[in-house]
Design a protein around this motif. Structure first.
Motif, mmCIF file in Angstrom:
data_model
loop_
_atom_site.group_PDB
_atom_site.id
_atom_site.type_symbol
_atom_site.label_atom_id
_atom_site.label_comp_id
_atom_site.label_asym_id
_atom_site.label_seq_id
_atom_site.Cartn_x
_atom_site.Cartn_y
_atom_site.Cartn_z
ATOM 1 N N ASN A 143 19.680 -11.380 70.748
ATOM 2 C CA ASN A 143 18.624 -11.427 69.745
ATOM 3 C C ASN A 143 18.681 -12.761 68.990
ATOM 4 O OD1 ASN A 143 19.641 -8.413 69.909
ATOM 5 N ND2 ASN A 143 17.457 -8.393 69.420
ATOM 6 N N SER A 144 17.547 -13.418 68.891
ATOM 7 C CA SER A 144 17.500 -14.705 68.199
ATOM 8 C C SER A 144 17.846 -14.565 66.719
ATOM 9 C CB SER A 144 16.117 -15.334 68.357
ATOM 10 O OG SER A 144 15.886 -15.737 69.686
ATOM 11 N N ALA A 145 17.410 -13.476 66.095
ATOM 12 C CA ALA A 145 17.702 -13.281 64.674
ATOM 13 C C ALA A 145 19.210 -13.249 64.426
ATOM 14 C CB ALA A 145 17.059 -11.995 64.183
ATOM 15 N N CYS A 146 19.951 -12.675 65.368
ATOM 16 C CA CYS A 146 21.410 -12.634 65.230
ATOM 17 C C CYS A 146 22.002 -14.035 65.372
ATOM 18 C CB CYS A 146 22.008 -11.698 66.277
ATOM 19 S SG CYS A 146 21.612 -9.958 66.007
ATOM 20 N N ALA A 147 21.519 -14.790 66.364
ATOM 21 C CA ALA A 147 22.041 -16.147 66.565
ATOM 22 C C ALA A 147 21.723 -17.033 65.370
ATOM 23 C CB ALA A 147 21.457 -16.737 67.844
ATOM 24 N N LEU A 148 20.510 -16.910 64.827
ATOM 25 C CA LEU A 148 20.141 -17.722 63.668
ATOM 26 C C LEU A 148 20.989 -17.371 62.445
ATOM 27 C CD1 LEU A 148 16.286 -17.708 64.191
ATOM 28 C CD2 LEU A 148 17.742 -19.744 64.101
ATOM 29 N N ALA A 149 21.493 -16.148 62.420
ATOM 30 C CA ALA A 149 22.342 -15.734 61.297
ATOM 31 C C ALA A 149 23.779 -16.206 61.444
ATOM 32 C CB ALA A 149 22.310 -14.208 61.158
ATOM 33 N N THR A 150 24.265 -16.403 62.682
ATOM 34 C CA THR A 150 25.701 -16.687 62.866
ATOM 35 C C THR A 150 26.030 -18.148 63.157
ATOM 36 O OG1 THR A 150 25.672 -16.252 65.260
ATOM 37 C CG2 THR A 150 26.055 -14.369 63.797
ATOM 38 N N ILE A 151 25.054 -18.946 63.584
ATOM 39 C CA ILE A 151 25.395 -20.324 63.969
ATOM 40 C C ILE A 151 25.985 -21.103 62.796
ATOM 41 C CG2 ILE A 151 23.807 -20.514 65.914
ATOM 42 C CD1 ILE A 151 21.802 -21.871 64.060
ATOM 43 N N HIS A 152 25.585 -20.769 61.580
ATOM 44 C CA HIS A 152 26.117 -21.477 60.414
ATOM 45 C C HIS A 152 27.599 -21.163 60.222
ATOM 46 C CE1 HIS A 152 21.853 -21.992 59.768
ATOM 47 N NE2 HIS A 152 21.701 -20.680 59.739
ATOM 48 N N THR A 153 27.985 -19.938 60.563
ATOM 49 C CA THR A 153 29.404 -19.558 60.481
ATOM 50 C C THR A 153 30.227 -20.360 61.479
ATOM 51 O OG1 THR A 153 28.825 -17.318 59.788
ATOM 52 C CG2 THR A 153 31.020 -17.636 60.734
ATOM 53 N N PHE A 154 29.759 -20.412 62.725
ATOM 54 C CA PHE A 154 30.520 -21.153 63.733
ATOM 55 C C PHE A 154 30.552 -22.644 63.404
ATOM 56 C CE2 PHE A 154 29.361 -17.274 66.073
ATOM 57 C CZ PHE A 154 30.636 -16.893 66.460
ATOM 58 N N HIS A 155 29.478 -23.157 62.837
ATOM 59 C CA HIS A 155 29.469 -24.566 62.422
ATOM 60 C C HIS A 155 30.460 -24.795 61.276
ATOM 61 C CE1 HIS A 155 28.159 -28.481 61.145
ATOM 62 N NE2 HIS A 155 27.669 -28.018 60.004
ATOM 63 N N SER A 156 30.447 -23.918 60.286
ATOM 64 C CA SER A 156 31.323 -24.092 59.128
ATOM 65 C C SER A 156 32.797 -24.050 59.516
ATOM 66 C CB SER A 156 31.038 -23.002 58.085
ATOM 67 O OG SER A 156 29.708 -23.095 57.613
ATOM 68 N N PHE A 157 33.131 -23.183 60.488
ATOM 69 C CA PHE A 157 34.528 -23.042 60.891
ATOM 70 C C PHE A 157 34.869 -23.915 62.103
ATOM 71 C CE2 PHE A 157 33.969 -19.410 58.188
ATOM 72 C CZ PHE A 157 35.220 -19.145 57.643
#
Length: 391
Positions: free
Chosen positions: A108-122
């Protein structure tokens, strides 16, 4: 059950032999490197998520049996339930585990748009295997790449097919209110107008909507030649089945959000004649595709691999290839290796553009025939033995 047990014994034996014969010190094998997989393992899209998880798991098992890695690789499966809030919790669980060196996720794109910032931050490398909103890679996070095409890449050949080849010239659009639905509407509307078709109406409904009859009754009065659906399986199947109930005999079409046999199961006989595209080509026609399908079947997984299973398999192998190149200890180096990769897989050669988006965009045309998706070129419709609704 016997088949599953036999396959497990064979795999376990292979891994043991590799460890015994490996030139790497046995102490090194004690090290475990983890790669997280995130997808909808429960909920309405669980069939897609579990098929992709199985394909990801197959790649990890093959890697452990290959002898290429001086450590054990472990997949960490995490459920996003097609819910962005659940997806973020899963992402946080992945990045908080120090042994997780990379991750791959989301249908689901909505899920990816919600989590990419987490993976970027870490600073954790993240390969998107199934979510197709163009916004995901527009952020151009160095940790985020995507090996499946965007919905814009997918809508281009789809619109040419339906409008220019099949001759449909006026459309009503129904989508869900997620980013996936919004972006599909935006992409198809622009392409339809570019290719000379008219958009007569646009309606958006929340995911979980079950009664589409008021919208379909309104559309019936507009008399479009086709209905474009910018959503996913369950809502699409309900819409198609209710079209028949209100006497709306029009072409029903979509991109890969409906590319699952669950659509045919739920819509029943009403599914007949629906046309869609899905990313990739027929595995039987690709070098290595038959072997991949055989390897999947030999594992005895309980679910079919799904439309995006091959992308999850290739995503895992892209991460694994990065580990071969730079090792598991530097996540920034892994992310750079992925972005610079020229990966030759079953689908072809995957390379990434300046934003981390794959430049390998293939689609297959499908039509629902006798309760299943059939490749258009092999269908009774393409042979002229059956007819789609008149344009």
């Amino acid at each position: 059950m016997k088949r599953l047990s036999f396959a497990f014994v064979v795999l376990a034996t292979a891994v043991t032999v590799v460890i015994v014969l490996s030139p790497w010190p046995k102490a090194v094998w004690a090290k475990t490197v983890k790669i997280a997989f995130i997808g909808p393992l429960t909920g309405p899209n669980a069939a897609q998520g579990n098929g992709a998880k199985n394909c990801f798991d197959l790649a990890i098992k093959q890697a452990n049996a290959s002898g290429d890695f001086p450590y054990k690789i472990k997949m960490v499966p995490l459920d996003d339930a097609s819910d962005p809030a659940v997806a973020v919790s899963a992402a946080l669980k992945a990045v908080s585990d120090r042994k997780v060196v990379a991750a791959s996720g989301h249908w689901n794109s909505a899920c990816a748009l919600a989590t990419i910032h987490t993976f970027h931050s870490f600073k954790v490398p993240f390969v998107v295997w199934g979510a197709i909103s163009p916004r995901i890679t527009e952020y151009n996070y160095p940790e985020v790449t995507r090996n499946c095409p965007t919905l814009v890449q997918e809508n281009v050949p789809f619109a040419k097919w339906v409008i220019q080849d099949l001759g449909y010239r006026s459309f009503s659009i129904i989508s869900d209110t997620t980013d996936y639905g919004e972006q599909n509407t935006k992409a198809f509307k622009a392409l339809a107008e570019k290719y000379g078709a008219k958009i007569l109406s646009v309606d958006a409904v929340p995911v979980g909507t079950t009664d589409f009859r008021p919208i379909l009754t309104k559309i019936k009065g507009l008399d479009p030649s086709a209905i474009y659906f910018g959503g996913v399986v369950m809502e699409g199947a309900l819409t198609k089945s209710q079209m028949a109930k209100v006497g709306l005999n029009k072409l029903f079409c979509a991109v890969s959000g409906l590319a699952d046999e669950k659509f045919n199961e739920v819509a029943g006989k009403a599914a007949e004649g629906t046309v869609i595209t899905k990313p990739g080509f027929d595995l039987d026609e690709l070098p290595g595709g038959v072997e991949f399908k055989k390897a999947y079947e030999e594992q005895g997984y309980g679910e079919p691999m799904g439309a995006y299973g091959i992308y999850a398999y290739e995503a895992a192998n892209i991460i694994l290839e990065a580990l071969r190149q730079v090792g598991p200890d530097d996540k920034t180096a892994i992310a750079k290796a992925i972005r610079a990769m020229k990966y030759k897989g079953i689908l072809g050669t995957t390379t990434f553009d300046q934003n981390g988006q794959t430049e390998l965009a293939l689609v297959t045309r499908l039509v629902s025939q006798d309760g299943r998706w059939v490749k258009w070129g092999k269908s009774a419709y393409a042979r002229g033995e059956r007819s789609l609704p008149r344009p």
